[in-house]
Structures are given as structure tokens and as C-alpha cells.
Write a protein that holds these residues in place. Structure first.
Motif, PDB file in Angstrom:
ATOM      1  N   GLN A   3       0.845  -1.195   0.000  1.00  0.00           N
ATOM      2  CA  GLN A   3       0.000   0.000   0.000  1.00  0.00           C
ATOM      3  C   GLN A   3       0.882   1.247   0.000  1.00  0.00           C
ATOM      4  O   GLN A   3       1.842   1.331   0.755  1.00  0.00           O
ATOM      5  N   PHE A   4       0.572   2.218  -0.868  1.00  0.00           N
ATOM      6  CA  PHE A   4       1.328   3.471  -0.933  1.00  0.00           C
ATOM      7  C   PHE A   4       0.834   4.395   0.168  1.00  0.00           C
ATOM      8  O   PHE A   4      -0.358   4.619   0.319  1.00  0.00           O
ATOM      9  N   SER A   5       1.770   4.956   0.923  1.00  0.00           N
ATOM     10  CA  SER A   5       1.428   5.892   1.987  1.00  0.00           C
ATOM     11  C   SER A   5       2.087   7.235   1.681  1.00  0.00           C
ATOM     12  O   SER A   5       3.319   7.350   1.704  1.00  0.00           O
ATOM     13  N   LEU A   6       1.258   8.215   1.392  1.00  0.00           N
ATOM     14  CA  LEU A   6       1.778   9.545   1.076  1.00  0.00           C
ATOM     15  C   LEU A   6       2.524  10.131   2.266  1.00  0.00           C
ATOM     16  O   LEU A   6       3.594  10.725   2.109  1.00  0.00           O
ATOM     17  N   ARG A   7       1.975   9.954   3.440  1.00  0.00           N
ATOM     18  CA  ARG A   7       2.615  10.485   4.654  1.00  0.00           C
ATOM     19  C   ARG A   7       4.014   9.883   4.835  1.00  0.00           C
ATOM     20  O   ARG A   7       4.979  10.597   5.120  1.00  0.00           O
ATOM     21  N   GLN A   8       4.137   8.591   4.631  1.00  0.00           N
ATOM     22  CA  GLN A   8       5.440   7.929   4.764  1.00  0.00           C
ATOM     23  C   GLN A   8       6.409   8.402   3.677  1.00  0.00           C
ATOM     24  O   GLN A   8       7.585   8.645   3.933  1.00  0.00           O
ATOM     25  N   TYR A   9       5.896   8.552   2.461  1.00  0.00           N
ATOM     26  CA  TYR A   9       6.731   9.031   1.356  1.00  0.00           C
ATOM     27  C   TYR A   9       7.272  10.425   1.648  1.00  0.00           C
ATOM     28  O   TYR A   9       8.458  10.696   1.445  1.00  0.00           O
ATOM     29  N   LEU A  10       6.406  11.322   2.117  1.00  0.00           N
ATOM     30  CA  LEU A  10       6.834  12.686   2.432  1.00  0.00           C
ATOM     31  C   LEU A  10       7.855  12.691   3.561  1.00  0.00           C
ATOM     32  O   LEU A  10       8.825  13.454   3.529  1.00  0.00           O
ATOM     33  N   ARG A  11       7.649  11.852   4.547  1.00  0.00           N
ATOM     34  CA  ARG A  11       8.585  11.766   5.672  1.00  0.00           C
ATOM     35  C   ARG A  11       9.946  11.219   5.208  1.00  0.00           C
ATOM     36  O   ARG A  11      10.990  11.742   5.571  1.00  0.00           O
ATOM     37  N   ASP A  12       9.920  10.187   4.389  1.00  0.00           N
ATOM     38  CA  ASP A  12      11.169   9.567   3.928  1.00  0.00           C
ATOM     39  C   ASP A  12      11.963  10.459   2.982  1.00  0.00           C
ATOM     40  O   ASP A  12      13.181  10.357   2.893  1.00  0.00           O
ATOM     41  N   ASN A  13      11.272  11.315   2.252  1.00  0.00           N
ATOM     42  CA  ASN A  13      11.933  12.139   1.239  1.00  0.00           C
ATOM     43  C   ASN A  13      11.881  13.626   1.549  1.00  0.00           C
ATOM     44  O   ASN A  13      12.026  14.453   0.642  1.00  0.00           O
ATOM     45  N   ALA A  14      11.694  13.989   2.792  1.00  0.00           N
ATOM     46  CA  ALA A  14      11.547  15.393   3.184  1.00  0.00           C
ATOM     47  C   ALA A  14      12.753  16.229   2.768  1.00  0.00           C
ATOM     48  O   ALA A  14      12.604  17.364   2.306  1.00  0.00           O
ATOM     49  N   THR A  15      13.948  15.695   2.905  1.00  0.00           N
ATOM     50  CA  THR A  15      15.154  16.441   2.544  1.00  0.00           C
ATOM     51  C   THR A  15      15.167  16.768   1.054  1.00  0.00           C
ATOM     52  O   THR A  15      15.419  17.910   0.658  1.00  0.00           O
ATOM     53  N   TRP A  16      14.899  15.772   0.222  1.00  0.00           N
ATOM     54  CA  TRP A  16      14.916  15.982  -1.228  1.00  0.00           C
ATOM     55  C   TRP A  16      13.787  16.901  -1.669  1.00  0.00           C
ATOM     56  O   TRP A  16      13.974  17.774  -2.527  1.00  0.00           O
ATOM     57  N   LEU A  17      12.608  16.714  -1.102  1.00  0.00           N
ATOM     58  CA  LEU A  17      11.475  17.559  -1.464  1.00  0.00           C
ATOM     59  C   LEU A  17      11.701  19.004  -1.025  1.00  0.00           C
ATOM     60  O   LEU A  17      11.385  19.943  -1.755  1.00  0.00           O
TER      61      LEU A  17
END
Length: 67
Positions: A3-17
Motif C-alpha cells: 500500500q502506498f502511503s503519502l505520509r510515509q513518502y513525504l517523511r522519507d523524502n523530506a530532505t529531497w522535497l
């Protein structure tokens, strides 16, 4: 399939974003500054007044081709 989790994605990639957002805003300033340096010469070359130049800079960016 996971399952894709937007919250997890944003947390994992916060530096790059965050870096992407920062670079986007900094490059926009650079383009505006660069155009403003040559605005007088461009206006003189094409015989534009301040009002015509303002209209051009207001409406031209939405119509430029995407790269």
C-alpha cells in the motif's frame, strides 16, 4: 503489492522535497533578476513603453513553451 502511503513518502523524502522547493523558488528569483537587467535594452529595441513592457511580462510567461 504494498500500500502506498503519502505520509510515509513525504517523511522519507523530506530532505529531497525541501531542496526541490527551495531550488524552485531561488531559480525563479534568478530569472526575474536576469530579465530585469536587460529590460531597458529590450524595451528600447522594440520601442515598448513601461506599460507595454508590463503587459508583456505579465502575459508572456504562461504562453512560453515548456521544456
Amino acid at each position: 503489492m504494498t500500500q502506498f502511503s503519502l505520509r510515509q513518502y513525504l517523511r522519507d523524502n523530506a530532505t529531497w522535497l525541501g531542496a526541490g522547493v527551495l531550488l524552485t523558488f531561488l531559480s525563479s528569483f534568478g530569472q526575474t533578476f536576469f530579465i530585469s537587467i536587460f529590460a531597458g535594452n529590450i524595451r528600447a529595441e522594440f520601442g515598448l513603453g513601461h506599460g507595454a513592457w508590463g503587459v508583456f511580462t505579465l502575459w508572456a510567461p504562461p504562453f512560453r513553451p515548456s521544456l
